[in-house]
Scaffold this motif. Structure first.
Motif, mmCIF file in Angstrom:
data_model
loop_
_atom_site.group_PDB
_atom_site.id
_atom_site.type_symbol
_atom_site.label_atom_id
_atom_site.label_comp_id
_atom_site.label_asym_id
_atom_site.label_seq_id
_atom_site.Cartn_x
_atom_site.Cartn_y
_atom_site.Cartn_z
ATOM 1 N N GLY A 35 2.557 -8.923 39.849
ATOM 2 C CA GLY A 35 3.764 -9.387 39.189
ATOM 3 C C GLY A 35 4.071 -10.836 39.504
ATOM 4 O O GLY A 35 4.513 -11.600 38.627
ATOM 5 N N ALA A 36 3.839 -11.250 40.754
ATOM 6 C CA ALA A 36 4.090 -12.638 41.135
ATOM 7 C C ALA A 36 3.165 -13.583 40.376
ATOM 8 O O ALA A 36 3.573 -14.676 39.956
ATOM 9 C CB ALA A 36 3.910 -12.810 42.641
ATOM 10 N N TRP A 37 1.915 -13.176 40.194
ATOM 11 C CA TRP A 37 0.972 -13.990 39.421
ATOM 12 C C TRP A 37 1.478 -14.211 38.000
ATOM 13 O O TRP A 37 1.405 -15.320 37.459
ATOM 14 C CB TRP A 37 -0.395 -13.309 39.404
ATOM 15 C CG TRP A 37 -1.336 -13.861 38.372
ATOM 16 C CD1 TRP A 37 -2.121 -14.968 38.483
ATOM 17 C CD2 TRP A 37 -1.576 -13.319 37.065
ATOM 18 N NE1 TRP A 37 -2.828 -15.158 37.320
ATOM 19 C CE2 TRP A 37 -2.514 -14.161 36.429
ATOM 20 C CE3 TRP A 37 -1.083 -12.212 36.367
ATOM 21 C CZ2 TRP A 37 -2.978 -13.923 35.133
ATOM 22 C CZ3 TRP A 37 -1.527 -11.975 35.084
ATOM 23 C CH2 TRP A 37 -2.475 -12.823 34.474
ATOM 24 N N GLY A 87 2.780 3.533 38.998
ATOM 25 C CA GLY A 87 3.629 3.026 40.071
ATOM 26 C C GLY A 87 3.395 1.554 40.323
ATOM 27 O O GLY A 87 4.329 0.800 40.633
ATOM 28 N N ALA A 88 2.145 1.120 40.197
ATOM 29 C CA ALA A 88 1.833 -0.301 40.363
ATOM 30 C C ALA A 88 2.482 -1.121 39.257
ATOM 31 O O ALA A 88 2.916 -2.261 39.490
ATOM 32 C CB ALA A 88 0.322 -0.509 40.370
ATOM 33 N N ALA A 89 2.541 -0.585 38.046
ATOM 34 C CA ALA A 89 3.177 -1.307 36.942
ATOM 35 C C ALA A 89 4.649 -1.550 37.235
ATOM 36 O O ALA A 89 5.178 -2.641 36.985
ATOM 37 C CB ALA A 89 3.020 -0.511 35.644
ATOM 38 N N ALA A 90 5.327 -0.541 37.765
ATOM 39 C CA ALA A 90 6.754 -0.688 38.063
ATOM 40 C C ALA A 90 6.976 -1.670 39.209
ATOM 41 O O ALA A 90 7.894 -2.501 39.166
ATOM 42 C CB ALA A 90 7.358 0.675 38.397
ATOM 43 N N PHE A 91 6.148 -1.590 40.257
ATOM 44 C CA PHE A 91 6.271 -2.549 41.360
ATOM 45 C C PHE A 91 6.009 -3.975 40.876
ATOM 46 O O PHE A 91 6.683 -4.918 41.292
ATOM 47 C CB PHE A 91 5.300 -2.202 42.485
ATOM 48 C CG PHE A 91 5.789 -1.148 43.437
ATOM 49 C CD1 PHE A 91 7.083 -1.186 43.942
ATOM 50 C CD2 PHE A 91 4.949 -0.121 43.841
ATOM 51 C CE1 PHE A 91 7.534 -0.218 44.834
ATOM 52 C CE2 PHE A 91 5.388 0.852 44.735
ATOM 53 C CZ PHE A 91 6.682 0.802 45.225
#
Length: 649
Positions: free
Chosen positions: A534-536, A168-172
């Motif tokens: 993801g922002a990083w 789930g973290a990968a998708a977010f």
């Protein structure tokens, strides 16, 4: 063959002495990067390929019973030295020569086969050629061939892979990357539960129009549809969330399907999904990768002249126009300011567009709506025309549909989505605003800068009172965001979770133009910290700040170890009120008692330290400035936990 054992040419490799088994034991050992099963029976020491010929069971995890090595999966027996099966069976396990020397045990292994280019290589190379540079995911048994292709690409410096703790973290993370950059990243999972774990983050991408490529491993084709372990019809599972979901077959045009996945994600502003059966990933292929030349185009569409003239006439006659800009106006910041300054009209933003015009700009009015300021709502209420640019008319924003509206958007479906508008301008925001501003040589609009300044003065006085509120039960949210406003780097990217802290951030944080990423239409708790990963990836070199509550961070708290592992220097401000505070308020607002919303939390600062990050803790307002200074002075990932008064929002 001698004494039932195979001899070959190859190199001898020393075995780690800790991996040499005792008599009557077998164990797995990695030698020259390859897994073998080492077994000792009396004076004899054998080395076998660590793979049962039936279903690949790891023989090194088996046991020796009555002189035979038994596979731990299905009980097939083999001679632990020669790999030969009992009489009556024809299968066998390859064995390797062993030499026990004075300085240790050596095993002779054949030269590893030359790497073969595979279907997975074609897919990965094509995705890279279409701009995919980052993949977030989890490696597992049904995606190993694709993982190996990514490893090779990463070794060539063409790809960055971030292994997360929950799919789930990968998708977010991929969704946040798309929201920030407008380009897709990929998320990656195994068949069955790994892929279903992606769905919440992918629905976030779908509802917020973020391009993402999702890649699923799949069970082997020969057992697909027969109820095998982790056998799900993934194209059916992903049918609703994805603009396209395609299962790759052995005879497919593999490069073309990878190219189409990126095209569909970009053109459809959503999720494109690829399903990769286990055996197809490793099929040899000499097909060339495909590049993106002639396949992708920007949405730079200029509105038709008649529409521009009608919109300009309406704007020209307005006395108190107000601009409302949404996430769809990102990239047109300069043109938004130019039109606002031509009209001396305030700029209100949706929450998703917070920071598009700095709050310090003389015409910047902050966020409109539930997460907004009374500055923005007053100026909208006093307006006689709304110029709405790239906004979705969410009920949370509360754009006044009873006023004349000029709506500018590049997507047909967004025009008049909920209510009729006065003039619809279909086209790219940058081109539309440039053309409109050029037509407005004379206007009747009043200079509203004084009104903007006055409303900010009133609101800042109220904020100052709230900053000083103290009931002895933690820090007020206004104080947290007052401090963050002063310490937040000008080039930072902010991610925010869902909950009371998000409303407070929208209301109190004064932006100098820092973008804020959030789970907009899905409103999924847990978004904040994975989104910072993801922002990083999407903004290398820029400070990344995650703002969450304890409820949201608790869902993906293990991703702090991901940040530590990869050296991702996320600065995390965690407002801890020991509850699902927003839900408690909703229960009370609906005349229900508060029920099961309290949370039992660890000491989050200590938790951060256990994970290898920097942990800071604040319990009083007076500690905030020093803590914020320390937070932004750290070089790696850091967490600042603020004990927050749940009632001082």
């Amino acid at each position: 063959m001698k004494d039932g054992r195979r001899y070959m040419s190859g190199n001898w490799h020393r075995v780690n002495e800790d991996d040499v088994p005792d008599d009557g034991r077998v164990r797995s050992a990695v030698v020259d990067g390859r897994s073998i099963a080492l077994a000792r029976c009396g004076l004899r020491l054998g080395a076998l390929e660590n793979r049962c010929p039936h279903q690949g069971g790891p023989l090194g995890e088996g046991s020796i019973e009555k002189g035979l090595l038994r596979c731990p999966w299905h009980g097939y027996d083999y001679d632990p030295i020669t790999g030969q099966p009992p009489e009556g069976f024809s299968d066998g396990v390859p064995s390797y020569p062993v030499d026990e020397r004075a300085d240790g045990v050596y095993v002779q292994l054949p030269e590893p086969p030359a790497p073969v280019r595979t279907v997975a290589d074609v897919l990965v190379e094509t995705l890279i050629a279409h701009g995919i540079t980052h993949v977030f995911g989890m490696v597992g048994h049904s995606n190993l061939g694709f993982a190996e292709a990514m490893r090779r690409a990463e070794e060539r410096g063409e790809l960055t892979y971030i292994g997360i703790r929950h799919e789930g973290a990968a998708a977010f993370a991929a969704s946040a990357y798309g929201k920030l950059t407008g380009r897709p990243a990929a998320c990656f999972a195994i068949a069955g539960p790994g892929s279903t774990n992606l769905l919440t983050g992918l629905y976030d991408a779908k509802l917020d129009g973020s391009p993402v490529v999702a890649i699923s491993g799949q069970v082997p084709s020969k057992v697909l549809g027969r109820g095998a372990f982790q056998d799900l019809d993934l194209t059916a599972v992903f049918k609703d969330v994805a603009v396209s979901s395609t299962a790759i077959q052995a005879g497919s045009d593999h490069a073309e399907l990878a190219a189409l996945a990126v095209k569909h994600a970009l053109d459809g502003r959503g999720v494109a999904h690829l399903v990769l059966p286990d055996e197809v990933q490793v099929l040899p292929s000499d097909a060339a990768a495909k590049d993106s030349t002639g396949r992708l185009s920007r949405r730079c569409i200029r509105p038709d002249e008649d529409t521009l003239v009608r919109a300009a006439a309406l704007i020209r006659d307005a006395r108190r126009p107000a601009l409302i800009v949404g996430h769809g106006a990102r990239g047109a910041e300069e043109q938004v300011r130019a039109l606002a300054e031509r009209l001396n009209a305030p700029v209100l933003t949706t929450f998703k567009a917070k920071g598009l015009v700095p709050d310090s700009h003389p015409l910047g009015a902050g966020v409109l709506g539930r997460s907004g300021t009374p500055v923005a709502s007053w100026l909208m209420n006093e307006s006689d025309l709304l110029i709405v640019i790239g906004a979705s008319f969410s009920n949370h924003t509360g754009i006044a549909n009873y006023k004349p509206i000029v709506q500018i958007d590049d997507h047909h479906a967004a025009i008049g989505r909920f209510d009729a508008v006065t003039v619809d301008v279909l086209g790219d925001a940058e081109l539309a605003l440039t053309a409109l501003t050029a037509l407005l040589t004379e206007t009747k609009s009043e200079d509203q800068r004084a009104d903007v300044a006055e409303r900010w003065a009133i609101w800042r006085a109220e904020k100052a009172r709230r900053v000083n509120d103290d009931r002895g039960r933690g820090v007020a949210a206004a104080a947290v965001f007052d401090a963050l406003s002063r310490h937040l780097p000008a080039d930072a990217v902010v991610t925010v979770d869902v909950g009371n802290h998000a409303y407070s951030l929208g209301r109190y944080l004064e932006s100098e133009g820092q973008p804020v990423l959030m789970s907009g239409y899905l409103g999924s708790i847990g978004f904040g910290y994975p989104a910072a990963l993801g922002a990083w990836a999407g903004a290398p070199g820029r400070p990344i700040v995650a703002v969450t509550g304890d409820g949201g961070f608790g869902q993906y708290a293990a991703e702090l170890t991901t940040a530590v592992k990869y050296g991702i220097p996320i600065k995390h401000v965690l407002l801890d009120n020991h509850s699902l505070g927003k839900i408690s308020k909703e229960q009370l607002a609906a005349d229900y008692p508060v029920w099961h919303t309290s949370l039992h939390n660890p000491d989050w600062a200590s938790y951060a330290e256990l994970c290898g990050a920097t942990g800071l803790r604040v319990t009083r307002r007076e500690e905030l400035d020093d803590a914020m200074t320390a937070l932004f002075a750290t070089t790696g990932p850091a967490l600042l936990c603020v004990e927050q008064d749940a009632e001082l929002l």
